[in-house]
Structure formats: structure tokens, C-alpha cells
Design an enzyme around this catalytic site. Structure first.
Site: not given
Ligand code: IMP
Length: 427
Positions: A13, A16, A40, A299
Site C-alpha cells: 500500500d 505503487k 489493490g 481490496t
Molecule cells: P494474503 O496475501 O491475502 O495471504 O495476506 C497475507 C498478509 O499480506 C496479510 O497481512 C495481508 O493484509 C497482507 N497483504 C496482502 N496483500 C496486500 C496488499 O496489497 N497491501 C497490503 N497488505 C497486503
């Protein structure tokens, strides 16, 4: 400088999307190389807000080829919805490509992600529940479904049957969830296949040809360094490698092809999900960052945890990705703070001072930041486009960062809009 990698230098976040959107204008190809629709990106272009999840940000430029690389995980239904949403707003999608080797997120991955998080209870990771982890698990277990399988219905059904064989046991016995019918899932996926077929191809070859022709290729990372499965705050991480090296495996190019690495960092730090965050604020300053920075996830809509800039983590990101320059986003959010803080060091539970991020998570969990205070600035810098127009204290803040991480800041975000930026990339 034909090949540039853009990665998140914090916990995701970092903004980017806006940086990539800006650089995409100067690029012929934009490639996503890891992650999925857990990411997202919000882009504000010509007063319109676009929320992208797996489609590269360059899609808003009609002549840019936008590649979803082999290292990503793609929810076919989600991608179809994203395509439809953009088409309805008149965005041209002829430049979209999907690697045949990209893994597909199946409905059972999403169910398993949610069920595993529930079972972990207070030890949960705080995933986006988009099925990212279970999909990468199947990839490593070699029972994954790939985009190319959508082109061969017989194989698709067979592979879903194989993958579901053990999963149905887990769903039913471990999680008391209903068993899934492979034929039903396959027929749903084949509907998506009709929509996605024209986009599927050999993306590595495509990128190679572009590079050979001297075209500008931008590799767009998702999430951030501290969420890297190898180097992040494991287990509170995502299931892929958001660092620059992953651009090579996730896009199918060799490391010698990469010319520069742009790290994106917010002027402060945010994190969503669980896990350690030494500079986290639970006070009025943190609330001010949430409000002024509109810190809610694109997201999942979750409120982001906010804190002061962590220079140890930033130096770590520079090291891991060989970052050659930095983009500092949302500097305008810090306007009006009487003082701003950066953490130069950590203090461990034992009172030891550290100037590098500790590898041991037990130590990291117990670290407290040691802050340096920098005088704040009252001037509203929203929309500022020239470095010379920054207030003296804002400039001093940027210089303190440059000095600490030993790479230049070549891009500074000063507002939400596409044009609200001080842009010195390539100058
Ligand atoms: P996952 O990628 O859904 O398995 O989530 C694993 C960890 O990565 C969690 O702490 C999410 O909140 C974090 N996370 C996944 N995608 C993003 C993103 O695009 N931005 C920030 N945190 C993310």
C-alpha cells in the site's frame, strides 16, 4: 533504461499504483510478476477513480501492453469482473495478456484461506481471504491449475478432480464445510475460459521480444518487502516474493536484463493485517495519518495501521532489492505535524541498540523504535510539482531519508491526483 522494476519498500500500500501509472506513460510494456487480487491499486486519472486488483496499472494507456506474468495467481472470475468493469468505462483492453503459466485461484482456495484463518484464531495472519496462500501452496505441491489449463477442457476437469480429492476431505473433516463437485467447478471455470482465452499466451517470449527491440518494460510488484515470504515478518507475510529479484522468476526474464529498481515508500508507514510493526502509532498522530491519508485498503476496506517512517526497514528494502532510487509518496499527508519522526535505530527488550533489522522474529517483536525528530511544516504542499517549491522543512525530511538509505529520492507524491507529483525520474 529499458527495464525497470517497481517494488513496495514497506508493508504494501505504498502507492505503487500511482507511480506505475505515471511511469507506464513512458513504457511500452507493464508486467505484474507476483501476487494476485490481494493487491489493490487506486488510480485517479482525469478526475475518475479506478481500482485495479490484478490488471497492471498501465491499462489506462491504450498503447501499453499489460502482462499478468507467470508468477502471479489469478482469480478467473475476479479477472473477468475487472475486465468487464474497465470495458464498461470505455477502457481499451486489447493490450492485456495473461501468462499461460500463471496459477489460477479456485473457489476451494478461497474457502480454505478463510477456514484456515478462522482455525488459527488469535494467531491468524489477517490475510485478504482471496485464496492467495492456498493457491501458491498448490503451485508448490504441483497440483495447481494454470491459465493454460483453461485452453484444454479435458485436462482442466482432470486436474480439478486431482486437486479436490484431498481437499474435499480437509473441507469436510477438518473444517466441517461442504464437499465440492469438481465437474461443477470445471464448468464454471470454462465459462471464464471463453472470456479469457484471447488474452492467454507466452508472456516471457513477449517480454523478451520487447526488450530486444529496445522497448521500455516496467515490472510492477505488488505488496511490499516486509510481506516477502522469505525476508518479511514471517509468518505475517504474503505467500510470494514482492522483492525485485522475483521480477525475473515471475516474468521469465534473466537478472542481467534489469536496469534499475525503483522502491516505493510512503512518507510514513502503514500496515494491514497482523504482525509486528515497531513504529506503529496508537494516538492522535496515527489517527491524523489515517484521516488525512485515507488509509483504508483498496481490496478489503480494512483500516490500515499507521506509524512513523522506519528507516531500518527502508534500508533493509534497499538492500534486498538493490533499489537504485526511491519514490516517496503521500508527503502531503505529513503537512501540519509540528514535528515528524523517523526511526534510525531499534532498542531491543534487553536494551541493546540495533541499526539493522534483526533477522530473529523474537527479537523483532520486542523492538521499540528510537526516534529522531525533524521539524514539521505547516504549508500545504498538495499538488506541488517542483522540488524547489517544497517548504524548507519538508525538503530537510526528504534529505534525511536520502542520507539514511543512500539512494536518491527521484519522485515525491504530493496529492491524490495523477499530476500531483514531483517527478525527477530519469532526470
Ligand atoms: P494474503 O496475501 O491475502 O495471504 O495476506 C497475507 C498478509 O499480506 C496479510 O497481512 C495481508 O493484509 C497482507 N497483504 C496482502 N496483500 C496486500 C496488499 O496489497 N497491501 C497490503 N497488505 C497486503
Amino acid at each position: 533504461m529499458p527495464a525497470t522494476v517497481v517494488i513496495g519498500a514497506q508493508w504494501g500500500d505504498e502507492g505503487k499504483g500511482k507511480v506505475v501509472d505515471l511511469l507506464a506513460e513512458r513504457s511500452d510494456v507493464v508486467v505484474r510478476f507476483q501476487g494476485g487480487n490481494n493487491a489493490g491499486h487506486t488510480i485517479v486519472a482525469d478526475g475518475e477513480t479506478y481500482k485495479l486488483h490484478v490488471i497492471p496499472s498501465g491499462i489506462l494507456y491504450p498503447d501499453t501492453l499489460c502482462v499478468i506474468g507467470n508468477g502471479t495467481v489469478v482469480d478467473p472470475g475476479g479477472l473477468c469482473r475487472e475486465i468487464r468493469g474497465l470495458e464498461e468505462r470505455g477502457v481499451d483492453l486489447t493490450g492485456l495478456r495473461l501468462s499461460g503459466n500463471a496459477h489460477l485461484i479456485m473457489p476451494y482456495h478461497i474457502m480454505l484461506d478463510g477456514a484456515a484463518e478462522m482455525r488459527l484464531g488469535r494467531f491468524s495472519i489477517g490475510t485478504t481471504r482471496r485464496g492467495i496462500g492456498p493457491c501458491y501452496q498448490d503451485k508448490a505441491a504441483r497440483i495447481g491449475i494454470r491459465a493454460q489449463d483453461l485452453l484444454d477442457p479435458k485436462i482442466l476437469v482432470r486436474k480439478i478432480e486431482i486437486a479436490l480429492d484431498a481437499k474435499n476431505e480437509v473441507l469436510e473433516r477438518l473444517y466441517q464445510l461442504p464437499r465440492l463437485d469438481p465437474a461443477k467447478i470445471a464448468s464454471e471455470q470454462l465459462e471464464y475460459a471463453d472470456r479469457l482465452r484471447p488474452f492467454i499466451g507466452d508472456s516471457s517470449l513477449l517480454i523478451d521480444r520487447a526488450l530486444r527491440a529496445g522497448e521500455n518494460v516496467l515490472f510492477e510488484g505488488a505488496q511490499g518487502t516486509m510481506l516477502d515470504i522469505d525476508h518479511g515478518t514471517y509468518p505475517f507475510v504474503t505467500s510470494s516474493n514482492p522483492i525485485a529479484g522475483a521480477a525475473c522468476t515471475g516474468a521469465g526474464v534473466g537478472p542481467t536484463r534489469i536496469d534499475r529498481v525503483l522502491g516505493v515508500a510512503k512518507a510514513y508507514v502503514t500496515r494491514v493485517g497482523e504482525g509486528p510493526f515497531p513504529t506503529e502509532l496508537d494516538d492522535a498522530d496515527g489517527r491524523r495519518m489515517i484521516e488525512r491519508g485515507r488509509e483504508f485498503g483498496t481490496t478489503t476496506g480494512r483500516q490500515r495501521r499507521c506509524g512513523w517512517l522506519d528507516l531500518l526497514a527502508l534500508r533493509y528494502a534497499v538492500r534486498l532489492s538493490g533499489i537504485t532510487e526511491l519514490a516517496l509518496t503521500k508527503l502531503d499527508v505529513l503537512s501540519g505535524f509540528p514535528v515528524v519522526r523517523v526511526s534510525d535505530e531499534y532498542e531491543t527488550r534487553d536494551g541493546e541498540r540495533l541499526s539493522e533489522l534483526p533477522y530473529h522474529q523474537t527479537v523483532f517483536h520486542g523492538c521499540r523504535p528510537v526516534y529522531r525528530e525533524i521539524a514539521g511544516w505547516d504549508e500545504d504542499i498538495e499538488g506541488c510539482r517542483e522540488i524547489a517549491d517544497l517548504p524548507r522543512n519538508a525538503l530537510a525530511y526528504v534529505e534525511a531519508i536520502t542520507e539514511a538509505v543512500e539512494v536518491p529520492v527521484t519522485l515525491i507524491g504530493t496529492g491524490q491526483g495523477r499530476a500531483d507529483v514531483i517527478d525527477q525520474v530519469g532526470r
